[in-house]
Write a protein that holds these residues in place. Structure first.
Motif, PDB file in Angstrom:
ATOM      1  N   GLY A 159     -11.361  18.111  34.141  1.00 17.53           N
ATOM      2  CA  GLY A 159     -10.594  18.157  32.664  1.00 17.53           C
ATOM      3  C   GLY A 159     -11.388  16.997  31.562  1.00 17.53           C
ATOM      4  O   GLY A 159     -12.226  16.779  31.929  1.00 17.53           O
ATOM      5  N   ASP A 160     -10.650  17.003  30.609  1.00 11.32           N
ATOM      6  CA  ASP A 160     -11.128  16.112  29.510  1.00 11.32           C
ATOM      7  C   ASP A 160     -11.379  14.658  29.940  1.00 11.32           C
ATOM      8  O   ASP A 160     -10.447  14.173  30.521  1.00 11.32           O
ATOM      9  CB  ASP A 160     -10.303  16.218  28.087  1.00 11.32           C
ATOM     10  N   THR A 161     -12.534  14.289  29.781  1.00  8.46           N
ATOM     11  CA  THR A 161     -12.883  12.723  29.903  1.00  8.46           C
ATOM     12  C   THR A 161     -13.274  11.913  28.792  1.00  8.46           C
ATOM     13  O   THR A 161     -14.077  12.874  27.837  1.00  8.46           O
ATOM     14  CB  THR A 161     -13.646  12.635  31.039  1.00  8.46           C
ATOM     15  N   LEU A 162     -13.413  10.905  28.688  1.00  5.98           N
ATOM     16  CA  LEU A 162     -14.203   9.983  27.725  1.00  5.98           C
ATOM     17  C   LEU A 162     -15.667  10.265  27.811  1.00  5.98           C
ATOM     18  O   LEU A 162     -16.168  10.500  26.709  1.00  5.98           O
ATOM     19  CB  LEU A 162     -13.836   8.627  27.657  1.00  5.98           C
ATOM     20  N   LEU A 163     -16.030  10.579  28.974  1.00 12.19           N
ATOM     21  CA  LEU A 163     -17.679  10.842  29.194  1.00 12.19           C
ATOM     22  C   LEU A 163     -17.745  12.226  28.526  1.00 12.19           C
ATOM     23  O   LEU A 163     -18.995  12.509  28.003  1.00 12.19           O
ATOM     24  CB  LEU A 163     -17.865  10.895  30.877  1.00 12.19           C
ATOM     25  N   ALA A 164     -16.906  13.097  28.890  1.00  9.74           N
ATOM     26  CA  ALA A 164     -17.330  14.741  28.238  1.00  9.74           C
ATOM     27  C   ALA A 164     -17.289  14.329  26.830  1.00  9.74           C
ATOM     28  O   ALA A 164     -18.110  15.247  26.052  1.00  9.74           O
ATOM     29  CB  ALA A 164     -16.558  15.777  28.963  1.00  9.74           C
ATOM     30  N   ASP A 165     -16.314  13.653  26.292  1.00  8.33           N
ATOM     31  CA  ASP A 165     -16.213  13.680  24.947  1.00  8.33           C
ATOM     32  C   ASP A 165     -17.486  13.080  24.236  1.00  8.33           C
ATOM     33  O   ASP A 165     -18.048  13.253  23.113  1.00  8.33           O
ATOM     34  CB  ASP A 165     -14.670  13.097  24.411  1.00  8.33           C
ATOM     35  N   PHE A 166     -17.891  11.865  24.717  1.00 10.25           N
ATOM     36  CA  PHE A 166     -19.012  11.336  24.433  1.00 10.25           C
ATOM     37  C   PHE A 166     -20.109  11.965  24.264  1.00 10.25           C
ATOM     38  O   PHE A 166     -20.810  12.127  23.147  1.00 10.25           O
ATOM     39  CB  PHE A 166     -19.361  10.112  25.133  1.00 10.25           C
ATOM     40  N   VAL A 167     -20.384  12.868  25.200  1.00 11.50           N
ATOM     41  CA  VAL A 167     -21.619  13.519  25.465  1.00 11.50           C
ATOM     42  C   VAL A 167     -21.567  14.772  24.194  1.00 11.50           C
ATOM     43  O   VAL A 167     -22.490  15.200  23.547  1.00 11.50           O
ATOM     44  CB  VAL A 167     -21.937  14.031  26.838  1.00 11.50           C
ATOM     45  N   ASN A 168     -20.265  15.238  24.101  1.00 13.74           N
ATOM     46  CA  ASN A 168     -20.035  16.503  23.135  1.00 13.74           C
ATOM     47  C   ASN A 168     -20.157  15.793  21.804  1.00 13.74           C
ATOM     48  O   ASN A 168     -21.025  16.338  21.135  1.00 13.74           O
ATOM     49  CB  ASN A 168     -18.616  16.642  23.270  1.00 13.74           C
ATOM     50  N   TYR A 169     -19.854  14.711  21.400  1.00 12.79           N
ATOM     51  CA  TYR A 169     -19.974  13.991  20.174  1.00 12.79           C
ATOM     52  C   TYR A 169     -21.471  13.702  19.841  1.00 12.79           C
ATOM     53  O   TYR A 169     -22.141  14.097  19.061  1.00 12.79           O
ATOM     54  CB  TYR A 169     -19.159  12.928  20.038  1.00 12.79           C
ATOM     55  N   VAL A 170     -21.997  12.862  20.788  1.00 13.47           N
ATOM     56  CA  VAL A 170     -23.219  12.132  20.684  1.00 13.47           C
ATOM     57  C   VAL A 170     -24.416  13.615  21.045  1.00 13.47           C
ATOM     58  O   VAL A 170     -25.447  13.419  20.447  1.00 13.47           O
ATOM     59  CB  VAL A 170     -23.749  11.254  21.613  1.00 13.47           C
ATOM     60  N   GLY A 171     -23.879  14.600  21.869  1.00 15.37           N
ATOM     61  CA  GLY A 171     -24.898  15.734  22.068  1.00 15.37           C
ATOM     62  C   GLY A 171     -25.195  16.388  20.716  1.00 15.37           C
ATOM     63  O   GLY A 171     -26.324  17.023  20.609  1.00 15.37           O
ATOM     64  N   LEU A 172     -24.205  16.332  19.619  1.00 19.28           N
ATOM     65  CA  LEU A 172     -24.518  17.097  18.436  1.00 19.28           C
ATOM     66  C   LEU A 172     -25.850  16.186  17.863  1.00 19.28           C
ATOM     67  O   LEU A 172     -26.587  17.023  17.181  1.00 19.28           O
ATOM     68  CB  LEU A 172     -23.371  16.853  17.403  1.00 19.28           C
ATOM     69  N   ALA A 173     -26.171  15.109  18.177  1.00 14.21           N
ATOM     70  CA  ALA A 173     -27.531  14.712  17.604  1.00 14.21           C
ATOM     71  C   ALA A 173     -28.610  15.286  18.186  1.00 14.21           C
ATOM     72  O   ALA A 173     -29.573  15.340  17.576  1.00 14.21           O
ATOM     73  CB  ALA A 173     -27.592  13.073  18.225  1.00 14.21           C
ATOM     74  N   GLY A 174     -28.785  15.678  19.433  1.00 15.62           N
ATOM     75  CA  GLY A 174     -29.664  16.372  19.982  1.00 15.62           C
ATOM     76  C   GLY A 174     -29.995  17.719  19.318  1.00 15.62           C
ATOM     77  O   GLY A 174     -30.930  18.005  19.069  1.00 15.62           O
ATOM     78  N   LEU A 175     -28.903  18.597  19.167  1.00 16.18           N
ATOM     79  CA  LEU A 175     -29.029  19.567  18.217  1.00 16.18           C
ATOM     80  C   LEU A 175     -29.460  19.524  16.776  1.00 16.18           C
ATOM     81  O   LEU A 175     -30.332  20.316  16.337  1.00 16.18           O
ATOM     82  CB  LEU A 175     -27.626  20.539  18.191  1.00 16.18           C
TER      83      LEU A 175
END
Length: 493
Positions: free
Chosen positions: A310-326
């Motif tokens: 389920g949702d975790t702080l780790l998943a949310d972090f990678v989701n938000y910061v992952g936007l930087a990669g894109l």
């Protein structure tokens, strides 16, 4: 070559010469003055960052569609083969970029080796790749934003519009500012990949890699659930881990010491990308399962949510910061398409207004026109899978031509000054050539219609050259000047 009037500010002066099946005229001093880039904006570290930035979005989204084509085993083999192709190609391009450091890069290399038609075909294929890839990345950015529920967005076209307006605008403002901002964004994206790898490593189980049910295809097994044909189908997505790293030489005219910095920058970038590709390919499906990620538009956050229930702080972090990669890849490939278009326009292959630079030495029309086309494609097609295949077709065609150029120049011009020499010489680039031909075939295998449409676009560009622009080329554009001087010297000998 006959002397020509150098006073005109509108374009090449009167007085023409016919060489290699094309008509040339000398450009006025003012014509070239209005088409200058900013010198010395990047050292090798920034160039390496540019190379990583071009590609890093491929670690965050897109590669996982290869699981639906070949399963984990098929994608693994495809990635190993395509990684080999890129590594061999990068060594060849490092040599070519050190010997012929111009903004035309691949077009300039092929122009020297294969003549105007070969150069234009290469440049056009690269332009198709770089104009389409940001549209695919914009679709993935939209997918990440929707997954986060930001701004209540359910239709991602406003995201595409903001991306194009904001980042094309930064590039118009200035190349130095753009490259430094890109470097920072790329650094943030790398942090997100490291955090993802650390978070997924404890959840890795080898059985998760092979959870796609085998089909009845020839050679199907748990390792290759879609059989041997799945390997070829996964080529396109194995390429996505590395697509566009070959764009580093496009910064040659804005580098501090291109003959030294180009090889160091592109090889360093490729080294980083090999590591990140290996980590994503193993840890994401190994923690979440290949079946879960095969159709995902935001595979890394989804992998974490699946692995942790389920949702975790780790998943949310990678989701938000992952936007930087894109964003990093979107941002940097805008730079790439503008420089390729700038070079082709400056030399007269494409309409000349596209290469005019503004007060801050940025080619504003070459930034805005493809950006507008890319936004329209993202908003109307909105299919990252299809757009990837179109971009890869253009890329693979250009790889074939660039590797042929390396082999031809090694044999025809053995005394060309080469500050860097490819390890293994033409054997290395020959390997890249064979694998690039396989990649071209794979694009038709994955999506016959998309590849056929892209091939038709390429043929339309070539028709434009044959019937119109080859009669209006500019002799003293840098890429043409290199080639024409060599032609004149060979005739004297």
């Amino acid at each position: 070559m006959a002397e020509a009037d150098r006073t005109s500010s509108q374009g090449p002066a009167d007085g023409r010469v016919h060489l290699q099946g094309a008509d040339y005229s000398l450009a006025s001093d003012d014509y070239l003055r209005r088409r200058q880039l900013r010198k010395g904006a990047a050292g090798w570290v920034l160039l390496a960052g540019l190379g990583v930035a071009y590609v890093i979005s491929g670690d965050f989204a897109g590669w996982n569609f290869g699981l639906a084509e070949g399963g984990w085993g098929g994608l693994l083999i495809a990635t190993l083969l395509m990684g080999t192709m890129y590594l061999c190609m990068v060594f060849g391009l490092a040599e070519l970029a050190s010997a012929l450091p111009t903004a035309g890069a691949g077009y300039g290399f092929a122009r020297r080796a294969l003549g105007p038609l070969g150069g234009f075909a290469t440049g056009t294929a690269i332009l198709i790749e770089y104009a389409i890839a940001p549209a695919a990345i914009a679709v993935f950015i939209g997918g990440y934003v929707e997954a986060l529920g930001l701004f209540g967005i359910t239709n991602a076209w406003p995201v595409y519009l903001v991306c194009y307006l904001l980042f094309v605008g930064v590039h118009v403002w200035g190349v130095g500012e753009a490259l430094r901002l890109m470097f920072v964004i790329t650094g943030v994206a790398v942090v997100a990949l490291v955090v993802f790898a650390v978070g997924m490593a404890p959840r890795f189980e080898a059985a998760n890699l092979f959870d796609i049910v085998p089909t009845d295809a020839v050679g199907a097994s748990a390792f290759l659930p879609y059989g041997y044909a799945g390997i070829l189908g996964a080529f396109v997505f194995g390429i996505w881990f590395f697509l566009a790293v070959e764009g580093v030489p496009l910064a040659a005219e804005e580098a501090r010491e291109p003959k030294r910095d180009m090889p160091r920058g592109i090889i360093a970038a490729m080294s980083v990308l090999l590591v990140t590709a290996a980590l994503m390919l193993v840890l994401a499906p190994g923690g979440a399962g290949s079946a879960v990620l095969a159709e995902s538009g935001n595979p890394l956050p989804e992998a974490l949510r699946e692995a942790y229930g389920g949702d975790t702080l780790l998943a949310d972090f990678v989701n938000y910061v992952g936007l930087a990669g894109l964003v990093a890849s979107f941002f940097s490939i805008i730079y790439a398409y503008s420089r390729q278009l700038f070079a082709l326009s400056r030399a007269g292959y494409l309409p000349r207004f596209l290469s005019v630079t503004g007060r801050r030495r940025t080619p504003y029309a070459a930034l805005i026109v493809p950006g507008t086309i890319g936004f329209v494609l993202a908003a109307t097609v909105a299919n990252g899978d299809l757009l990837i295949n179109i971009a890869v077709f253009g890329a693979a065609v250009s790889y074939v031509l660039m590797m042929v150029a390396h082999i031809v120049l090694r044999r025809r011009e053995p005394n060309l000054p080469r500050p860097y020499r490819t390890p293994g010489g033409t054997v290395t680039t020959g390997i890249a050539l064979v694998l690039a031909v396989c990649a071209v075939v794979a694009t038709f295998f994955v999506d016959m219609v998309g590849a056929a449409i892209t091939a038709a676009i390429l043929l339309a560009f070539l028709a434009y050259f044959w019937f119109y622009s080859r009669h209006r080329l500019v002799a003293n554009a840098p890429e043409e000047e290199f080639a024409l001087i060599e032609e004149a010297e060979s005739e004297l000998k």
